[in-house]
Every structure is written in structure tokens, then in C-alpha cells.
Design an enzyme around this catalytic site. Structure first.
Site, PDB file in Angstrom:
ATOM      1  N   GLU A   7      48.857  36.330  -8.515  1.00 13.12           N
ATOM      2  CA  GLU A   7      47.855  35.280  -8.340  1.00 13.12           C
ATOM      3  C   GLU A   7      47.536  34.965  -6.888  1.00 13.12           C
ATOM      4  OE1 GLU A   7      48.314  31.794 -10.844  1.00 13.12           O
ATOM      5  OE2 GLU A   7      49.539  32.975 -12.205  1.00 13.12           O
ATOM      6  N   ASP A  80      51.794  34.355 -13.066  1.00  7.35           N
ATOM      7  CA  ASP A  80      52.928  33.433 -13.177  1.00  7.35           C
ATOM      8  C   ASP A  80      53.469  33.333 -14.610  1.00  7.35           C
ATOM      9  OD1 ASP A  80      52.926  32.911 -10.510  1.00  7.35           O
ATOM     10  OD2 ASP A  80      51.854  31.012 -10.635  1.00  7.35           O
ATOM     11  N   ASP A  82      54.021  31.198 -16.936  1.00 10.03           N
ATOM     12  CA  ASP A  82      53.788  30.012 -17.758  1.00 10.03           C
ATOM     13  C   ASP A  82      52.467  30.174 -18.501  1.00 10.03           C
ATOM     14  OD1 ASP A  82      51.936  29.704 -15.749  1.00 10.03           O
ATOM     15  OD2 ASP A  82      52.697  27.791 -15.008  1.00 10.03           O
ATOM     16  N   GLU A  84      49.488  28.937 -17.987  1.00 16.38           N
ATOM     17  CA  GLU A  84      48.345  29.233 -17.128  1.00 16.38           C
ATOM     18  C   GLU A  84      48.382  30.676 -16.642  1.00 16.38           C
ATOM     19  OE1 GLU A  84      45.771  26.901 -16.392  1.00 16.38           O
ATOM     20  OE2 GLU A  84      46.799  26.043 -18.105  1.00 16.38           O
ATOM     21  N   TYR A 304      60.562  29.691  -9.633  1.00 13.96           N
ATOM     22  CA  TYR A 304      59.257  29.138 -10.019  1.00 13.96           C
ATOM     23  C   TYR A 304      59.332  27.622 -10.161  1.00 13.96           C
ATOM     24  CZ  TYR A 304      54.675  29.006 -12.262  1.00 13.96           C
ATOM     25  OH  TYR A 304      53.369  28.753 -12.558  1.00 13.96           O
ATOM     26  N   ARG A 306      57.102  25.304 -11.471  1.00 14.65           N
ATOM     27  CA  ARG A 306      56.477  24.534 -12.562  1.00 14.65           C
ATOM     28  C   ARG A 306      57.258  24.802 -13.831  1.00 14.65           C
ATOM     29  NH1 ARG A 306      52.205  26.675  -9.617  1.00 14.65           N
ATOM     30  NH2 ARG A 306      51.071  25.085  -8.438  1.00 14.65           N
ATOM     31  N   HIS A 351      61.886  28.266 -19.067  1.00 15.77           N
ATOM     32  CA  HIS A 351      62.164  28.756 -17.724  1.00 15.77           C
ATOM     33  C   HIS A 351      63.444  28.149 -17.173  1.00 15.77           C
ATOM     34  CE1 HIS A 351      57.532  29.039 -17.510  1.00 15.77           C
ATOM     35  NE2 HIS A 351      58.038  30.158 -17.974  1.00 15.77           N
TER      36      HIS A 351
END
Length: 910
Positions: A7, A80, A82, A84, A304, A306, A351
Site C-alpha cells: 500500500e 495490509d 485487515d 481494508e 501492524y 490497527r 491479529h
């Protein structure tokens, strides 16, 4: 050649160094397409078909990716780990399929890694999988819900409550929390109470405090001593009495360490300990995650950022425990591996917690490679992760009860408490600190908390010991209302209620401020009147949709969708059926009916009771009209008289209603004999000379910021009413320069050119030379004229070439530093240092600016990619319809299945 897509450019640069010549690593710069901000992007009547639009700034990067994929042997989607990130991979794959960039037989893999380290990336590449379809479904459902709420509710707000901007699925519920807390504060009634504390001394002269705990065997409650007479009667009764220890109890307690950070707890502690906003915390954490240069090696320092998770993988736990033993001794290692579970409602992520990728990179060893804020946040994350596997702190707590026979014949019991840390354990590394307490004590300062009392060390005491009275004090206190939310405590509350997700906390708080629904004062969130009006409207007519349980239930359904246990379109159908019915019910409601409902709901706030008990809504000017909420599309909400236009009384929505009820006379102008009045209008308090006669308007002056309307005196008022003031004659033109006070603050004026001055005092003191200089600088800054050529803007940092082409610079502007690229300017957020901005940061800021309606890059030039911040607010702010523009690259919602000819590898997530 293998093409791997991530990203961000920073992450791409780091990974490229790990993988060698057989890999080409490209960055998508966040989301590459989204639902366009116009009606029809989600079509409920077509089974919620979605129309996507490729972002104008992403066109070039999409072309580059497509060209690379056409020549590739393998496509690896490594966005990533997740929801999103999964969605970005899905979008990229679908766009590449539409562009026919995926050749027959191309191998396609989806990999995910939790840390940007060589070991983590190689492990992920060894375990590829398919795109997680249920996770994409959950993303689609969330985007559709946010869009439908925004584009359905916002126009209703404009029509029924002019001046309101927007409503959103999560933002409105977060705003309700802030408004509810403000209402609690306003409704709070203070209670007076007293405490009695004696300073006692042992036979050895060791002093310690003890507080009155009981009378005649009955324990005192907090508010039992209500007035000064009772308190001082007790004080007199026990002063110089015979104090005797009647019991001493000691017990050993353990304090356990906290779980390693999840997103919410990181934001809370960064706010409490470092003073960072939620958005600032996430921006800094992103840099630490994506990679920084440490001694010539680019490495991701943390996992990570988030996440809802609080677990740590076994190999990292072993490394942490080994480091604790080496650095602090085996005594400090927890006797067993500590396992933690999240307390957040609807926690969804599997996560890891946020932790250092390599615990041997201590804060001290990497500090010289980081800027100050990065170093502070890394230290916080490192310490919390290490402390989570350390031994408990061991504390001995002591409680001593002391009796004294009062002069009034009653037996009074005082209690002294204290504690001694016998083994510091995890406290050697990390102490979390305390959250807000709902009830605090106050007498010019905060009263001593129970924690602080118990942390005192008591001298050695035994039953029967005689003690000497060194003084007795009676202290007055008042109960305090619950504190306003800080960003940290609001995030904590949202997490407890199951509202929002780690990727949206920061952006939800940011959008409330950007839309002027809340403001921050001394790190506390205060609802603006605009925000309170919106919430009052929603609670009156859309109550279900701002209820905490309803919002949390929707989040739970999204979790079920992501687990494959619920069909996402059925969730949309159920929601849309009820939602459209609620909208239909108020379609014919008149604005006057809405305002009257809000008059009732906000009555205590906008029509506070008068001291004399008279009608708070009676117009103070005409004496017959009823005050009511009024709205203006230009100026928002204000209070006005119902007898308009016969009575033109208005005032601000809130403020000192008793002051608004009548003018305050400061004295009389010696030249005209007219009274100098302090008045209140819809835009705030102002000064006026007399009342005017006929069509003649009286002389007026606003009261600038920094001057309190309640305490302004006659001299200062006359100064303000004397404006504008002539500074002098301009030496080059022979025309006057004047100084005055305007809508945008104090200024000087010459031949149509305005220049701001620093303060209202400068209006009265600025001299001719300084005024001429300011005017020359102003004219030069406008781009030329008689007084000079265009000023050269100061470049604070040259970031180089934008990924889509064009120079990106950080410039010093009138209102602070900003990022500039291709005629798009984005303000550098408060708290961010211009010199530490990276290209990723700049691209993210520019994207956010353009998303808010900033100037888009000229279409005739090469399109520029815009990196959408991962935590960017995804709730839609609908905008009034404009002339239709030519549509850009768009597509109907595709099938989420990859092209049938493309091969995919299925395996566990890395």
C-alpha cells in the site's frame, strides 16, 4: 519476474531490499477506487449494486501496475492484513482483470504479514492464500451502509435543519457520547461536604495523616459531613484529645502488568503520557511499522498498528522473556507465560498486539535514528510489551485505625493507610497511570485520591500506641461533575460499547472536529452548538440510528459477515427497509415543527432558568414574544423572537442568557451624551453607542477575542468605539492608513489593501513605519503591484518527485506549514513537524485535502496517485448537487471471484 503490491511507498522500499532482483515491489498508495460522492453510487433497487470510480490521482499508478503485471510470472497481493487491506487487494485484482492485464495462466497469490521484517515477509510468501471473500463482503457491507446513511440522512438534515453539514453511521453515535456527557455536566448539581484530617505523631516524632472514618462505631459516608458548623464542631471535639491505635492490619497484594497494546489502548496511553492526538499517534505508528533507517538498514520497528488483538506469538514471547532475564534478572520474569484476552465488545481481529518486531532493539539503541516523537512512541510500545511478560509487583498495604474520645462524649475513629512496594516487578519498566475519575474532590486543587493515600509509607505502629495531635484540619469540598471526554477516554468508551473499529477511531474523532461539531480545549472534547443541534434532531426523529446498541449490533453483524456466517446483502436489505421508512415518516414535517421539538429537547441548554424564576423563553425586548430556535443556511442556528419582524431581538444559541436578557450600561460618551452599551447578538456580544433614531444606525463595535464582555470597562469600550483610527499618511501616495477591527480580526487598511496585525492592542499602538512595511509585504505576497514583486515562499523541505509526477514541497505559509503539489495545498497537522514529513505523509495529506473538496490535479496532465490514509474517514459527507461532470473510469460492482483462468494458491494466512 514476480510483481508484489503493497500500500505505501515506504513499505515498498523496505520490502524491495529484502526480496532481490526477481521481485518488483509496487505501491498502490492506499485505496485506488471508491464510491463516488454522488447519488446512485449504491442502488438499493438493483440489489445494492455498487458503482466504483478510480481515483483521479491513482490513474497513473494503476497503469504502471497493469504494465508490470502484463509482463509478470506471478502477481502477489500483499496489502495490509485487515478488512481494508483485503478490500484493496480485491479492488486491484478486479481492475487488472477489467484492463485485461492478467494473462492466461498467471499465478495470483494473496499474502499478509504483521511486521515489515525480512523474516515475517519470507514466512508470508511461503504461505500464500486466496482473497478472503467473506472479509471483502464485510467491507462492501460497511461501505454501502456508510454511503446510504450519509447520502440519505445528510439531505434530510439540510432541508429540516439548515446549516447542518452531515450525519454518519459511526460519527453520529460518537458525537452523541460527547453531547450526552455535556448534558450530564450541565444537569449536575454540586454538593458540599467536609473532611476531617489529623496530623499525628508517634512517640519517636514520626508524623503521618489520618482521616476521620467513623463516629461511635458507624462508618462515615462521603457526604455525611455537609456543612461548616458540623465540621468545625467535630474538629473542636477531637483537638488535643488522646489518640490511641486500636488496630493495625497488613496484607500482601500483587499488581499484575497490563496487556500489550491494541490500537485503542495505544491511543489512550499516547494521549495520557505523551499528549498525542489519536490521529497523530496513528501517523507516527505507521512510520514505525513501515520502516525506518536504523544504522543503514531499513526495518519495520513495530508490528501492524490497527488491531483489536492483545496476544503475542510464541517466538516473540520467548524473545521478550529472554531479554528480561538478561537485562533485569530471572526474578523479573513472570513465572508463567502470561496470556491476555481483549475486553473490547465485538473484538474482531485475530491479529497480534502492537509490539516491537525485535525486542533487542531497545529504545535507547534506536533513539538516534528516530525523531523525538517517534522515539517516544516506540519507547511506550516497547516498554508495554516487555512489561506484559514481567513478574507482578509485590506491595504490602497497611491500615491503622485510631480512636479518640471527643469532648462531646462521642468516640471518633480515624484511619491511616499506606503501602510499601516490596518488589517492583513490571513497575521497573512501565506504569500505566490512571484514567479520569467520575467524582473528584475540589478545593482549589484535586483532593488526594485513594491510590495516593495508600501509596504513603506509614511508620511502625502497634495496637495501644499513644499518638500526639500535631494539628486537625477541617476541609471543605464540592462534588464535581463527570469530566468531559478526552480523545483517549472517548476511544475507550467507543471500544467498550463496540462502536467503530481500530481503523476508524482516529478518523471519527478528526471528522467531528473538521465539521465543527466538537472542539478541543485543554485536551477535552466540547460539543459545539451545531453538533448538539444535529444530535438533538437525530434523537428526536432517528433515535434508533444513534442508539449505542443498534450501532454495536451492526458492527457485530459485520463481524458475522467477515466470518462467513451471514450474507451481506441480507443485512443491507434489513437495514434499508427500516431506514427508508424512518425517512419517509418525517418527509412532510415542517421546519417549524422540527425547531419546536428541538426547543423542548434543548430547553435547559438554550433557555436556562432565570434567577427570578420568570419565563425563560419570554422575549426580553418586546416582552410578549416567545423566544425560539431560528436557523439560517448562511449563519446556522440562533435564538430569535417569535414576533419577528415587529421585534428583531436575536442572540447566540448559548451564552449568558441573563446578560442577553438586558443591555449593560457602561457609562455615557462625553461628546454625545449617548449611553455606551454592551449588547448580545446572534454573533456574540458587541458594543453600541446609543439606540439610534429613525433609520439612523447606531455606532457599533465587536468585542474581540481576549476581551471578556462581562468585565469590559468604559475606557476600553470607548477605545473600541473610536475605531477606525488613522495611523498616518502613506509617504508614497499621500493617502491615509487606518487601523480597525473587522470580521477576521484587527487590521490596517490603505487604498483597498488590508493587512492583519497580531493583536487588538496593535490597532491602537502601531506606528506609520511598521504599517507601511506590513502593507508592502501584503501587496508583495499577493503577486506584485506598485510595492514590490511576488514574495518567494520559504521551502521548509523538498520531498522530491510525487509518485504520479510533479514536485512535492513543504512550504511555510501565513497560517503555518503546508504541503504543496500541482496547485493542491494541504495543511500540515498541528503537532507534526514539517522537517520530519515523508513522501508517504505528504501524499496522504494531499489525498485527504482533495477528498474534502480541494482542487484536483488538471486532467490534461498525467494523473497523480493519491494515497488514502488507511484510517481515513469512510463515512460519507453528502454534498449538494452540482452540474454533472463527465464520469471518470468507473465500473459496476464486479463479481468478487477472480478470473476463471487465473490460478490461485490456497494456504493459511501468513
Amino acid at each position: 519476474m514476480n510483481v508484489l503490491i503493497v500500500e505505501s511507498a515506504a513499505k515498498a522500499k523496505t520490502i524491495n531490499k529484502y526480496l532481490g532482483a526477481n521481485y518488483k515491489v509496487l505501491a498502490s498508495f492506499g485505496h485506488v477506487r471508491d464510491l463516488p460522492s454522488k447519488d446512485g453510487s449504491v442502488a438499493p433497487d438493483k440489489d445494492f449494486e455498487m458503482t466504483w470510480e478510480i481515483d483521479s490521482g491513482s490513474q497513473k499508478i494503476i497503469r504502471e501496475i497493469a504494465e508490470a503485471v502484463k509482463k509478470a510470472d506471478k502477481l502477489i497481493l500483499a496489502t495490509d492484513p485487515d478488512r481494508e487491506g483485503e478490500a484493496i487487494s480485491w479492488h486491484l485484482l478486479d481492475i487488472l482483470q477489467q484492463k485485461k492485464a492478467i494473462k492466461k495462466g498467471l499465478e495470483i497469490e494473496r499474502v499478509a504479514f504483521n511486521a515489515v521484517t525480512k523474516q515475517a515477509i519470507l514466512a508470508a510468501l511461503a504461505e500464500p492464500r486466496q482473497i478472503d471473500e467473506p472479509l471483502v463482503d464485510a467491507y462492501l457491507a460497511r461501505r454501502a451502509l456508510d454511503y446510504l446513511v450519509g447520502f440519505t440522512l445528510s439531505p434530510v438534515l439540510w432541508r429540516k435543519l439548515p446549516g447542518a453539514r452531515s450525519a454518519g453511521r459511526v460519527q453520529s453515535v460518537a458525537l452523541r457520547l460527547v453531547c450526552d456527557r455535556e448534558a450530564e455536566i450541565e444537569a449536575f448539581r454540586t454538593d458540599e461536604y467536609w473532611t476531617i484530617e489529623a496530623t499525628l505523631a508517634t512517640q519517636k516524632g514520626e508524623e503521618f495523616p489520618a482521616r476521620l472514618h467513623g463516629i461511635d462505631g458507624t462508618a462515615l459516608k462521603k457526604l455525611d459531613i455537609k456543612d461548616t458548623e458540623t465540621a468545625h464542631a467535630i474538629k473542636r471535639a477531637i483537638e488535643k484529645g488522646e489518640f490511641r491505635v486500636v488496630s493495625v492490619e497488613s496484607r500482601d497484594v500483587k499488581r499484575n502488568p497490563y496487556a500489550p497494546f491494541a490500537t485503542s489502548t495505544l491511543q489512550m496511553d499516547a494521549s495520557r503520557k505523551l499528549g498525542f492526538s489519536a490521529k497523530q499517534t496513528m501517523q507516527i505508528a505507521q512510520r514505525l511499522y513501515e520502516g525506518v533507517d536504523v544504522g543503514g538498514e531499513t526495518v519495520g520497528l513495530i508490528t501492524y498498528m490497527r488491531t483489536d488483538g492483545v496476544t503475542i506469538v510464541p517466538e516473540a514471547i520467548n524473545a521478550i522473556r529472554g531479554m528480561i532475564a538478561r537485562e533485569y534478572s530471572q526474578r523479573y520474569v513472570a513465572p508463567f507465560i502470561r496470556e491476555y484476552k481483549t475486553k473490547a465488545k465485538n473484538a474482531q481481529e485475530a491479529h497480534e498486539a502492537i509490539r516491537p518486531t525485535d525486542v533487542t532493539r531497545t529504545p535507547a539503541s534506536v533513539a538516534r535514528y528516530l525523531d523525538k516523537d517517534q522515539a517516544r512512541l516506540y519507547e511506550l510500545i516497547w516498554k508495554r510489551a516487555v512489561a506484559s511478560q514481567m513478574a507482578s509487583a509485590e506491595v504490602k498495604q497497611t491500615t491503622a485505625d485510631i480512636e479518640v474520645k471527643g469532648r462531646d462524649g462521642k468516640t471518633y475513629t480515624l484511619r491511616a493507610t499506606g503501602s510499601v512496594i516490596q518488589f517492583d516487578g513490571f513497575l521497573k519498566v512501565y506504569d500505566e497511570g490512571r484514567d479520569d475519575r467520575v467524582m473528584t474532590l475540589n478545593k482549589g486543587k484535586d483532593d488526594t485520591s485513594d491510590d495516593e493515600e495508600s501509596s504513603r509509607r506509614l511508620p511502625a505502629l502497634n495496637g495501644g500506641d499513644r499518638l500526639t495531635d500535631r494539628g486537625v484540619e477541617a476541609e471543605q469540598h464540592f462534588t464535581q461533575p463527570p469530566p468531559r471526554y478526552s480523545e483517549a477516554t472517548l476511544v475507550k468508551k467507543m471500544e467498550e460499547l463496540g462502536i467503530g473499529r481500530p481503523s476508524t477511531y482516529a478518523s471519527t474523532l478528526a471528522v467531528l472536529q473538521e465539521r465543527d461539531y466538537v472542539r478541543i480545549d485543554k485536551k477535552r472534547l466540547i460539543p459545539e452548538d451545531k453538533g448538539r443541534l444535529v444530535i438533538a434532531f437525530l434523537e428526536s426523529f432517528f433515535k434508533k440510528y444513534v442508539e449505542f446498541d443498534f450501532t454495536a449490533d451492526l458492527e457485530e453483524k459485520l463481524d458475522l459477515i467477515s466470518a462467513g456466517d451471514l450474507e451481506y446483502k441480507q443485512v443491507l436489505r434489513d437495514f434499508w427497509r427500516d431506514f427508508t421508512h424512518a425517512v419517509e415518516e418525517i418527509k412532510d414535517l415542517r421546519v417549524g415543527d422540527v425547531l419546536e421539538a428541538l426547543n423542548e429537547l434543548l430547553g435547559p441548554h438554550i433557555f436556562p432558568p432565570k434567577p427570578d424564576g420568570s419565563d425563560a423563553r419570554l422575549c426580553p425586548k418586546c416582552g410578549t414574544g416567545r423566544l425560539s430556535l431560528k436557523v439560517s443556511s448562511k449563519n446556522g442556528a440562533f435564538i430569535g423572537c417569535g414576533n419577528y419582524p415587529e421585534c428583531k431581538y436575536t442572540r447566540q444559541l448559548t451564552g449568558d442568557a441573563t446578560a442577553a436578557a438586558g443591555d449593560r450600561e457602561l457609562g455615557f460618551d462625553p461628546d454625545t451624551g449617548l449611553p455606551v452599551l454592551v449588547k448580545s447578538g446572534r454573533f456574540g456580544p458587541y458594543l453600541q453607542l446609543g439606540e439610534g433614531e429613525g433609520d439612523e444606525k447606531p455606532k457599533r463595535s465587536s468585542i474581540p477575542k481576549g476581551i471578556d464582555a462581562a468585565t469590559i470597562d468604559f475606557e476600553k469600550a470607548m477605545q473600541l468605539l473610536s475605531l477606525p483610527r488613522e495611523v498616518g499618511i502613506h509617504p508614497e501616495t499621500g493617502t491615509p492608513i487606518t487601523a480597525g477591527l473587522g470580521r477576521y480580526g484587527p487590521f490596517i487598511l490603505h487604498d483597498g489593501t488590508y493587512a492583519n496585525v497580531d493583536s487588538i492592542e496593535d490597532v491602537f499602538s502601531i506606528g506609520l513605519n511598521r504599517a507601511v512595511t506590513l502593507l508592502a509585504e501584503k501587496r508583495a505576497g499577493k503577486g506584485g503591484g506598485r510595492f514590490g514583486r511576488a514574495a518567494v515562499k520559504t521551502v521548509l523541505k523538498d520531498l522530491g518527485e510525487h509518485p504520479g509526477g510533479g514536485k512535492v514541497q513543504v512550504l511555510d505559509g501565513k497560517y503555518g506549514p503546508y504541503v504543496s503539489w500541482n496547485k493542491v495545498n494541504a495543511t500540515v497537522p498541528k503537532g507534526s513537524k514539517p522537517e520530519t514529513l515523508t513522501m508517504d505523509d505528504a501524499v496522504r495529506l494531499l489525498q485527504e485535502r482533495m477528498a474534502k473538496g480541494g482542487k484536483k490535479p488538471p486532467t490534461k496532465k498525467a494523473a497523480k496517485p493519491k494515497a488514502k490514509a488507511k484510517d481515513a474517514d469512510t463515512e460519507v459527507e453528502a454534498k449538494p448537487a452540482k452540474a454533472k461532470a463527465k464520469p471518470k473510469a468507473s465500473a459496476k460492482a464486479p463479481s468478487k471471484k477472480p478470473a476463471s483462468k487465473a490460478k490461485t494458491k490456497a494456504s493459511a494466512e501468513g
